[in-house]
Write a protein that holds these residues in place. Structure first.
Motif, PDB file in Angstrom:
ATOM      1  N   ARG A 107       0.782  -1.190   0.154  1.00 50.79           N
ATOM      2  CA  ARG A 107       0.067  -0.012  -0.091  1.00 50.79           C
ATOM      3  C   ARG A 107       0.904   1.323   0.018  1.00 50.79           C
ATOM      4  O   ARG A 107       0.376   2.388   0.080  1.00 50.79           O
ATOM      5  CB  ARG A 107      -0.761  -0.021   1.298  1.00 50.79           C
ATOM      6  CG  ARG A 107      -1.852  -1.268   1.106  1.00 50.79           C
ATOM      7  CD  ARG A 107      -3.097  -0.872   0.047  1.00 50.79           C
ATOM      8  NE  ARG A 107      -3.717   0.143   0.209  1.00 50.79           N
ATOM      9  CZ  ARG A 107      -4.701   0.258   1.283  1.00 50.79           C
ATOM     10  NH1 ARG A 107      -5.212  -0.771   1.770  1.00 50.79           N
ATOM     11  NH2 ARG A 107      -5.606   1.313   1.343  1.00 50.79           N
ATOM     12  N   ARG A 108       2.384   1.193   0.123  1.00 49.52           N
ATOM     13  CA  ARG A 108       3.091   2.180  -0.041  1.00 49.52           C
ATOM     14  C   ARG A 108       3.316   2.785  -1.531  1.00 49.52           C
ATOM     15  O   ARG A 108       3.071   1.947  -2.547  1.00 49.52           O
ATOM     16  CB  ARG A 108       4.484   1.878   0.645  1.00 49.52           C
ATOM     17  CG  ARG A 108       4.372   1.521   1.970  1.00 49.52           C
ATOM     18  CD  ARG A 108       5.644   1.085   2.535  1.00 49.52           C
ATOM     19  NE  ARG A 108       5.339   0.309   3.794  1.00 49.52           N
ATOM     20  CZ  ARG A 108       6.279  -0.616   4.430  1.00 49.52           C
ATOM     21  NH1 ARG A 108       7.396  -0.833   3.789  1.00 49.52           N
ATOM     22  NH2 ARG A 108       6.074  -1.105   5.723  1.00 49.52           N
ATOM     23  N   SER A 109       3.477   4.001  -1.605  1.00 55.17           N
ATOM     24  CA  SER A 109       3.415   4.665  -3.027  1.00 55.17           C
ATOM     25  C   SER A 109       4.929   5.284  -3.091  1.00 55.17           C
ATOM     26  O   SER A 109       5.429   5.614  -2.389  1.00 55.17           O
ATOM     27  CB  SER A 109       2.218   5.597  -3.380  1.00 55.17           C
ATOM     28  OG  SER A 109       2.394   6.639  -2.233  1.00 55.17           O
ATOM     29  N   GLN A 110       5.075   5.577  -4.300  1.00 54.34           N
ATOM     30  CA  GLN A 110       6.467   6.238  -4.863  1.00 54.34           C
ATOM     31  C   GLN A 110       6.054   7.501  -5.452  1.00 54.34           C
ATOM     32  O   GLN A 110       5.113   7.510  -6.435  1.00 54.34           O
ATOM     33  CB  GLN A 110       7.364   5.300  -5.648  1.00 54.34           C
ATOM     34  CG  GLN A 110       8.664   6.184  -5.841  1.00 54.34           C
ATOM     35  CD  GLN A 110       9.838   5.116  -6.260  1.00 54.34           C
ATOM     36  OE1 GLN A 110       9.706   3.859  -5.924  1.00 54.34           O
ATOM     37  NE2 GLN A 110      10.591   5.586  -7.337  1.00 54.34           N
ATOM     38  N   VAL A 120       9.684   6.793  -1.378  1.00 54.78           N
ATOM     39  CA  VAL A 120       8.666   5.468  -0.893  1.00 54.78           C
ATOM     40  C   VAL A 120       7.908   6.208   0.125  1.00 54.78           C
ATOM     41  O   VAL A 120       8.607   6.722   1.101  1.00 54.78           O
ATOM     42  CB  VAL A 120       9.050   4.291  -0.880  1.00 54.78           C
ATOM     43  CG1 VAL A 120       8.147   3.518  -0.374  1.00 54.78           C
ATOM     44  CG2 VAL A 120       9.688   3.796  -2.049  1.00 54.78           C
ATOM     45  N   SER A 122       4.628   6.073   3.122  1.00 56.69           N
ATOM     46  CA  SER A 122       3.768   5.061   3.640  1.00 56.69           C
ATOM     47  C   SER A 122       2.508   6.206   4.262  1.00 56.69           C
ATOM     48  O   SER A 122       3.078   6.835   5.107  1.00 56.69           O
ATOM     49  CB  SER A 122       4.133   4.439   4.651  1.00 56.69           C
ATOM     50  OG  SER A 122       3.143   3.429   5.344  1.00 56.69           O
ATOM     51  N   ARG A 140       1.826  13.333   2.424  1.00 53.29           N
ATOM     52  CA  ARG A 140       2.527  13.149   1.198  1.00 53.29           C
ATOM     53  C   ARG A 140       3.409  14.455   1.075  1.00 53.29           C
ATOM     54  O   ARG A 140       4.666  14.425   0.743  1.00 53.29           O
ATOM     55  CB  ARG A 140       2.009  12.961  -0.204  1.00 53.29           C
ATOM     56  CG  ARG A 140       1.297  11.578  -0.139  1.00 53.29           C
ATOM     57  CD  ARG A 140       0.364  11.404  -1.397  1.00 53.29           C
ATOM     58  NE  ARG A 140      -0.426   9.946  -1.441  1.00 53.29           N
ATOM     59  CZ  ARG A 140       0.019   9.099  -2.197  1.00 53.29           C
ATOM     60  NH1 ARG A 140       1.302   9.380  -2.723  1.00 53.29           N
ATOM     61  NH2 ARG A 140      -0.469   7.805  -2.120  1.00 53.29           N
TER      62      ARG A 140
END
Length: 274
Positions: A107-110, A120, A122, A140
């Motif tokens: 569920r982590r995004s970059q 990255v 979270s 973010r």
């Protein structure tokens, strides 16, 4: 440009984060230790480039003699109690612990940073919960501005040390320190010499090094030169990066009252429990 946090303020925010993480982990029956963090009494710029505060040097030296020897030894040997605890867990238990802290890996995004690097992020778990409570819902945005600020400050400091103006000031500081009987190449070496002096010769010996450092720094404008160069290079970094640094500093400053209240509440609760 808003000011940077002092080391004490930065430590306060980190402690407040840990207090929220502690409560969040406890809800899942997991252990997380929140401890107040030691903070240098000197601003970050002075730690990088030396001091010009002669009065403080005469009164306190570098502060080593005012810290009990046992505390200095404990700080030197200290390690993160949460990392130490996590290493005692089985592989499965470690995965559960990390998921509670940071959310599930898938569920982590970059996100792409202005310099093209990837970061990255979270937005789940107890660490994310703590940051959102302190710094707002745009996690973010906060993490991007935090990463950019840290990297930019590091690059600027390295650049400043390589400028002709700073090298000239540093050469004058070194010659001045040599005339005072201290053969040191950098302000960081002077601090190390002061720490050794405090341990082997006591407070008066430490103060001699610190006063020489501060008077030489003031006389040759070492810190003033470095700070002016930092400001110039920050402006030269461009409007996008400057805006991110400004956002980060504003966010951190605005979060201090929340952190103070969290810490006060914890102190009242600990007092009642004791």
């Amino acid at each position: 440009m808003p000011r940077s946090l002092t080391p004490a303020e930065d430590a306060r925010l980190l402690y407040a984060e840990d207090l929220i993480v502690h409560a969040c982990m406890a809800r899942s029956g997991l252990r997380f230790v929140a401890e107040p963090l030691a903070a240098s009494s000197r601003p970050a710029a002075e730690q990088r480039y030396g001091t010009a505060d002669v009065a403080a040097a005469r009164a306190h030296g570098y502060g080593y003699s005012e810290t009990p020897a046992g505390q200095r030894q404990a700080e030197a040997m200290s390690r993160d109690p949460n990392e130490a605890y996590q290493r005692t867990l089985s592989a499965d238990a470690q995965r559960v612990y990390e998921t509670a802290l940071y959310g599930t890996p898938d569920r982590r995004s970059q996100v792409e940073l202005p310099d093209g690097q990837g970061l990255v992020i979270s937005t789940e778990g107890c660490v994310a919960e703590a940051r959102e409570r302190l710094y707002g819902d745009d996690l973010r945005g906060y993490l991007v501005s935090q990463h950019v600020s840290a990297n930019l400050e590091g690059h600027i400091a390295q650049d400043v040390r390589e400028t002709a103006a700073y090298r000239s000031a540093l050469d004058g500081w070194r010659a001045c320190m040599m005339n005072r009987g201290f053969s040191v190449a950098t302000p960081q070496e002077a601090r190390q010499r002061g720490e050794t002096a405090a341990r082997e010769g006591g407070r008066a010996a430490e103060i001699r090094v610190a006063v020489a450092d501060a008077e030489c720094g003031q006389g040759h404008r070492l810190l003033a030169t470095a700070v002016a160069l930092e400001q110039d290079r920050l402006v030269d970094a461009g409007p996008e990066l400057v805006a991110l640094v400004r956002e980060f500093r504003i966010c951190r400053l605005a979060s201090l009252p929340k952190a103070r209240e969290l810490i006060r509440a914890e102190s009242r609760g600990s007092g009642a429990g004791g």
